[in-house]
Design an enzyme around this catalytic site. Structure first.
Site, PDB file in Angstrom:
ATOM      1  N   PRO A  18       0.743  -1.146  -0.020  1.00 41.41           N
ATOM      2  CA  PRO A  18       0.093  -0.156  -0.018  1.00 41.41           C
ATOM      3  C   PRO A  18       0.813   1.501  -0.157  1.00 41.41           C
ATOM      4  O   PRO A  18       1.802   1.396   0.804  1.00 41.41           O
ATOM      5  CB  PRO A  18      -0.627  -0.079   1.408  1.00 41.41           C
ATOM      6  CG  PRO A  18       0.036  -0.893   2.178  1.00 41.41           C
ATOM      7  CD  PRO A  18       0.768  -1.949   1.192  1.00 41.41           C
ATOM      8  N   GLU A  19       0.490   2.055  -0.928  1.00 37.49           N
ATOM      9  CA  GLU A  19       1.021   3.444  -0.935  1.00 37.49           C
ATOM     10  C   GLU A  19      -0.306   4.379  -0.991  1.00 37.49           C
ATOM     11  O   GLU A  19      -1.130   3.793  -0.367  1.00 37.49           O
ATOM     12  CB  GLU A  19       1.782   3.702  -2.177  1.00 37.49           C
ATOM     13  CG  GLU A  19       2.977   2.792  -2.704  1.00 37.49           C
ATOM     14  CD  GLU A  19       3.804   2.996  -3.848  1.00 37.49           C
ATOM     15  OE1 GLU A  19       3.834   4.086  -4.268  1.00 37.49           O
ATOM     16  OE2 GLU A  19       4.222   2.086  -4.330  1.00 37.49           O
TER      17      GLU A  19
END
Length: 286
Positions: A18-19
DNA sequence: AGGCGTACCTGAGGGC
DNA sequence: TGCCCTCAGGTACGCC
């Protein structure tokens, strides 16, 4: 990374690596799913929480989820007392809402928060890098977290001044969460391709037109990725059974040897600061 | 201070 | 088949 299929009783809100766009998608899904619920039980299976597990459990039980948001790559659950539960998913962390009658608990579960309505929030993480922290109302937890790239504060002038005098490669700079918060390896590579900038270029040497392009590219890449609900490299779906869509429109990330969509040259993989870096040697010359 | 290397962690995938 | 080995990734930490 590949995970077990999950049952229809589970609402999957986690996406791999996840960014900012993935964390935003997770936070929005959580906001829908658990806002207003009260925590009735807390089970800490692995000591990835702060304060230590026993106190963590005592403190959080009875709290109500007032709101769910995001800061950089952190998911922030605002609690009724004014405290916040701050979660970093690192590499493989997932936040999953389940119904209590779900027979299979999420594999690799760190923490389970049970709600009064018999649903529960599982914090799971194969690699155990993720962390969950209870923050007091007056506590300044984000002082080291940089500018939000989709906020008004991320003006061209602010961005440009951050670059001034920095010898570090621009891609390494983009990954530094203390300057700009939320970019990871995928979106740093994509933004540099979009702006036609060589990843190893020393940040401070970028021309003004190149800085202008990069300032725009960072925002447009992130906005588009949020619209597509993030990047799912493997076969994930979200709370509504949908996959993220950005993996279908990646320009460079993971496309070693593939043709550049702009100039047809092969995409090259190099390493910068121990990170895989994908770029086009022909059109990223700035 | 800032930048760099390494540790953390585990599953996937390649080589033999 | 199965056993090694390496790799991937974000961040914290120690070091110069």
């Amino acid at each position: 990374m590949r995970l077990e299929p999950f049952t229809p009783t589970q609402l999957l809100l986690g996406i791999d690596v996840p960014e900012l766009p993935e964390v935003e998608t997770i936070a929005r899904g959580l906001a829908n799913a658990i806002t207003g619920k009260t925590i009735e039980s807390a089970t800490v299976l692995r000591p990835v929480v702060y304060p230590e597990p026993v106190r963590f459990g005592k403190e959080i039980v009875g709290e109500r989820i007032a709101a769910v948001g995001r800061r950089g790559k952190f998911v922030v659950l605002s609690l009724g007392s004014g405290r916040r539960l701050v979660v970093h998913l690192r590499m493989t962390g997932r936040l999953i809402v389940q119904r209590a009658e779900a027979t299979d608990s999420e594999p690799y579960t760190n923490v389970v928060l049970g709600f009064r309505d018999r649903t529960r929030l599982c914090f799971a993480d194969v690699r155990r890098f993720g962390r969950m922290r209870l923050v007091e109302p007056e506590e300044e937890w984000a002082s080291d977290v940089g500018l939000e790239p989709l906020s008004r504060a991320f003006s061209f002038e602010r961005f440009s001044s951050l670059l001034d005098g920095r010898p570090t490669p621009i891609k390494v700079f983009l990954l530094d969460q203390r300057r700009i918060a939320g970019l990871g390896n995928i979106y740093a590579c994509e933004a540099l391709w979009d702006a036609r900038i060589r990843p190893s270029r020393p940040a401070g040497t970028l021309s003004k037109p190149a800085r202008k392009r990069l300032h725009i590219s960072i925002q447009s890449v992130l906005r588009r990725a949020i619209e597509l609900r993030g990047t799912s490299i493997d076969d994930y779906v979200d709370a509504q059974g949908r996959r993220g869509g950005f993996q279908n429109v990646l320009s460079v990330y993971g496309r070693d040897g593939g043709a550049c969509t702009r100039c047809k040259s092969p995409i090259k993989r190099t390493v910068l600061a121990q990170r895989g870096t994908w770029w086009c040697r022909t059109c990223q010359k700035h």
